[in-house]
Write a protein that holds these residues in place. Structure first.
Motif, PDB file in Angstrom:
ATOM      1  N   GLU A 107      -4.222 -62.984 -49.015  1.00  0.00           N
ATOM      2  CA  GLU A 107      -5.380 -62.146 -48.681  1.00  0.00           C
ATOM      3  C   GLU A 107      -6.006 -62.572 -47.356  1.00  0.00           C
ATOM      4  O   GLU A 107      -6.420 -61.738 -46.555  1.00  0.00           O
ATOM      5  N   THR A 109      -4.568 -63.884 -44.796  1.00  0.00           N
ATOM      6  CA  THR A 109      -3.777 -63.563 -43.608  1.00  0.00           C
ATOM      7  C   THR A 109      -4.144 -62.191 -43.054  1.00  0.00           C
ATOM      8  O   THR A 109      -3.736 -61.846 -41.952  1.00  0.00           O
ATOM      9  N   GLY A 110      -4.944 -61.451 -43.781  1.00  0.00           N
ATOM     10  CA  GLY A 110      -5.450 -60.175 -43.274  1.00  0.00           C
ATOM     11  C   GLY A 110      -6.274 -60.360 -42.007  1.00  0.00           C
ATOM     12  O   GLY A 110      -6.443 -59.428 -41.227  1.00  0.00           O
ATOM     13  N   LEU A 112      -5.338 -61.730 -39.471  1.00  0.00           N
ATOM     14  CA  LEU A 112      -4.443 -61.600 -38.321  1.00  0.00           C
ATOM     15  C   LEU A 112      -4.254 -60.153 -37.879  1.00  0.00           C
ATOM     16  O   LEU A 112      -3.684 -59.905 -36.820  1.00  0.00           O
ATOM     17  N   GLU A 113      -4.725 -59.212 -38.676  1.00  0.00           N
ATOM     18  CA  GLU A 113      -4.569 -57.801 -38.323  1.00  0.00           C
ATOM     19  C   GLU A 113      -5.241 -57.462 -37.002  1.00  0.00           C
ATOM     20  O   GLU A 113      -4.764 -56.626 -36.258  1.00  0.00           O
ATOM     21  N   GLY A 114      -6.330 -58.126 -36.676  1.00  0.00           N
ATOM     22  CA  GLY A 114      -7.034 -57.835 -35.435  1.00  0.00           C
ATOM     23  C   GLY A 114      -6.549 -58.663 -34.253  1.00  0.00           C
ATOM     24  O   GLY A 114      -7.058 -58.506 -33.143  1.00  0.00           O
ATOM     25  N   LEU A 120       3.345 -60.586 -38.642  1.00  0.00           N
ATOM     26  CA  LEU A 120       3.209 -61.286 -39.915  1.00  0.00           C
ATOM     27  C   LEU A 120       4.268 -60.783 -40.883  1.00  0.00           C
ATOM     28  O   LEU A 120       4.446 -59.575 -41.061  1.00  0.00           O
TER      29      LEU A 120
END
Length: 191
Positions: A107, A109-110, A112-114, A120
């Protein structure tokens, strides 16, 4: 009986002696301090046969025979290879399905979306062999494992990676990517 033991010094000495003997026997049995050695267990026969592939040697050299060569490690999946070749920071999160820490770090690691330039890949532990070219080189030995591969432009010809184990908060995940992208000098530490 307690009163007799408290009133009789000979009984007290006898109890202490018995306890000492028992303690010594326990220590000797735990440390394997006996002088007789047990025979080693016979080795089980293996039904696996190892065959060696023909050695590839430069012209003029003699191949080494008699030793088994390990099978070649397959390349990582094409999406991972493409991301590395494109100069992205490749992040592998290897998790055990159903693990509490694994779910929590997945959860997080979300975060890293920005972050631009990050690819990933969440890998179930049962599929780790598909990523052996990366995980073996990085020495992954437990999960959850966050493997961050430095971008190709910073690797100086040989891909390098860092591994963090256990629960990683969102800030730690992002920091691992920042660390992998670091371009400056590093100092060695000698205590």
């Amino acid at each position: 009986m307690r009163e007799k033991l408290n009133e009789n010094p000979l009984a007290q000495v006898a109890v202490v002696a018995v306890l000492l003997v028992l303690g010594i026997v326990m220590l000797m049995s735990m440390s394997g301090g006996g002088e007789s050695e047990s025979e080693p267990a016979p080795e089980a026969e293996s039904s696996t046969t190892v065959t060696s592939a023909p050695a590839i040697t430069p012209a003029g050299e003699t191949p080494v025979t008699g030793s088994a060569t390990p099978p070649p490690v397959p390349p990582p999946p094409s999406a991972v290879t493409a991301a590395y070749k494109a100069g992205e920071t490749v992040v592998l999160l290897i998790v055990r399905e159903g693990g509490i820490d694994d779910r929590m770090v997945r959860e997080d690691t979300g975060a890293l979306e920005g972050v631009a330039g990050v690819a990933l890949f969440v890998v179930p532990a049962k599929h780790i062999a598909r990523y052996a070219a990366i995980t073996e080189g990085a020495g992954v030995n437990r999960v959850p494992a966050l493997v961050v591969v430095r971008p190709k432009s910073l690797s100086h010809g040989a891909p390098t990676a860092s591994v963090d184990y256990g629960y990683q908060g969102a800030e730690s995940v992002v920091q691992a990517v920042v660390d992998a992208r670091y371009k400056g000098n590093t100092l060695s530490y000698h205590p």
